[in-house]
Design a protein around this motif. Structure first.
Motif, PDB file in Angstrom:
ATOM      1  N   THR A  33      -8.145  12.750   4.258  1.00  0.00           N
ATOM      2  CA  THR A  33      -7.718  11.950   3.200  1.00  0.00           C
ATOM      3  C   THR A  33      -6.651  12.309   2.588  1.00  0.00           C
ATOM      4  OG1 THR A  33      -9.941  11.312   2.723  1.00  0.00           O
ATOM      5  CG2 THR A  33      -8.564  10.629   0.918  1.00  0.00           C
ATOM      6  N   SER A  34      -6.205  13.608   2.192  1.00  0.00           N
ATOM      7  CA  SER A  34      -5.074  14.341   1.700  1.00  0.00           C
ATOM      8  C   SER A  34      -3.855  13.928   2.593  1.00  0.00           C
ATOM      9  CB  SER A  34      -5.266  15.558   1.327  1.00  0.00           C
ATOM     10  OG  SER A  34      -6.269  15.846   0.440  1.00  0.00           O
ATOM     11  N   HIS A  89       1.568   6.470  -7.131  1.00  0.00           N
ATOM     12  CA  HIS A  89       0.493   7.067  -7.818  1.00  0.00           C
ATOM     13  C   HIS A  89       0.247   8.558  -7.209  1.00  0.00           C
ATOM     14  CE1 HIS A  89      -0.233   3.767 -10.420  1.00  0.00           C
ATOM     15  NE2 HIS A  89       0.012   2.947  -9.255  1.00  0.00           N
ATOM     16  N   GLN A  90       0.613   8.832  -5.947  1.00  0.00           N
ATOM     17  CA  GLN A  90       0.097  10.075  -5.143  1.00  0.00           C
ATOM     18  C   GLN A  90       1.217  10.875  -4.849  1.00  0.00           C
ATOM     19  OE1 GLN A  90      -2.580   8.140  -2.535  1.00  0.00           O
ATOM     20  NE2 GLN A  90      -3.811   7.529  -4.262  1.00  0.00           N
ATOM     21  N   LYS A 138      -3.628  11.751   4.702  1.00  0.00           N
ATOM     22  CA  LYS A 138      -3.116  10.136   4.659  1.00  0.00           C
ATOM     23  C   LYS A 138      -2.358   9.719   3.571  1.00  0.00           C
ATOM     24  CE  LYS A 138      -7.108   8.347   7.323  1.00  0.00           C
ATOM     25  NZ  LYS A 138      -8.281   7.582   7.229  1.00  0.00           N
ATOM     26  N   ARG A 139      -2.473  10.386   2.527  1.00  0.00           N
ATOM     27  CA  ARG A 139      -1.594  10.349   1.345  1.00  0.00           C
ATOM     28  C   ARG A 139      -0.324  10.657   1.621  1.00  0.00           C
ATOM     29  NH1 ARG A 139      -5.665  11.225  -3.705  1.00  0.00           N
ATOM     30  NH2 ARG A 139      -7.020   9.278  -3.160  1.00  0.00           N
ATOM     31  N   HIS A 141      -3.999  17.838  -3.625  1.00  0.00           N
ATOM     32  CA  HIS A 141      -5.116  16.886  -3.551  1.00  0.00           C
ATOM     33  C   HIS A 141      -6.552  17.246  -3.174  1.00  0.00           C
ATOM     34  CE1 HIS A 141      -2.309  13.356  -2.822  1.00  0.00           C
ATOM     35  NE2 HIS A 141      -2.363  13.467  -4.073  1.00  0.00           N
ATOM     36  N   ARG A 156       1.058  -1.287   0.117  1.00  0.00           N
ATOM     37  CA  ARG A 156      -0.013  -0.031   0.135  1.00  0.00           C
ATOM     38  C   ARG A 156       0.931   1.288   0.014  1.00  0.00           C
ATOM     39  NH1 ARG A 156      -1.770   2.327   4.381  1.00  0.00           N
ATOM     40  NH2 ARG A 156      -1.647   0.746   5.669  1.00  0.00           N
ATOM     41  N   TYR A 157       1.955   1.336   0.787  1.00  0.00           N
ATOM     42  CA  TYR A 157       2.920   2.415   0.980  1.00  0.00           C
ATOM     43  C   TYR A 157       3.714   2.624  -0.378  1.00  0.00           C
ATOM     44  CZ  TYR A 157       3.030   2.351   6.069  1.00  0.00           C
ATOM     45  OH  TYR A 157       2.799   2.379   7.412  1.00  0.00           O
ATOM     46  N   CYS A 160       2.378   1.679  -3.583  1.00  0.00           N
ATOM     47  CA  CYS A 160       1.326   1.954  -4.415  1.00  0.00           C
ATOM     48  C   CYS A 160       1.068   3.339  -4.118  1.00  0.00           C
ATOM     49  CB  CYS A 160      -0.016   1.190  -4.292  1.00  0.00           C
ATOM     50  SG  CYS A 160      -1.145   1.712  -5.326  1.00  0.00           S
ATOM     51  N   THR A 161       0.727   3.923  -2.929  1.00  0.00           N
ATOM     52  CA  THR A 161       0.613   5.357  -2.877  1.00  0.00           C
ATOM     53  C   THR A 161       1.771   6.351  -3.110  1.00  0.00           C
ATOM     54  OG1 THR A 161      -0.782   4.636  -0.668  1.00  0.00           O
ATOM     55  CG2 THR A 161       0.096   6.980  -0.966  1.00  0.00           C
TER      56      THR A 161
END
Length: 68
Positions: free
Chosen positions: A62-63, A27-28, A65-66, A53, A20-21, A23-24
């Motif tokens: 949410t932002s 992409h972000q 957390k990203r 974001h 997850r880390y 992937c985040t």
């Protein structure tokens, strides 16, 4: 940051958490911060990422957390 993830997080967290880390980050985070070493990322870089974001319609929580 890729190196930091591999060296410091890969052995410290569960595999699904690491995925997850990764992937985040892919992409972000990388599209906004690029290839900067973790130690060179400034608070202005983080603020810019949060603002993008939030302008895209994501809530502040949410932002946040990203980028954490």
């Amino acid at each position: 940051m890729k190196n930091w993830l591999r060296v410091y997080k890969y052995t410290e967290v569960e595999r699904t958490t690491y995925d997850r880390y990764e992937c985040t980050a892919e992409h972000q985070i990388y599209p906004y911060i690029g290839n900067k070493p973790v130690g060179d990322i400034t608070s202005a870089d983080i603020k810019k990422l949060l603002t993008k974001h939030m302008n895209a319609g994501y809530a502040f929580t949410t932002s946040k957390k990203r980028v954490s």
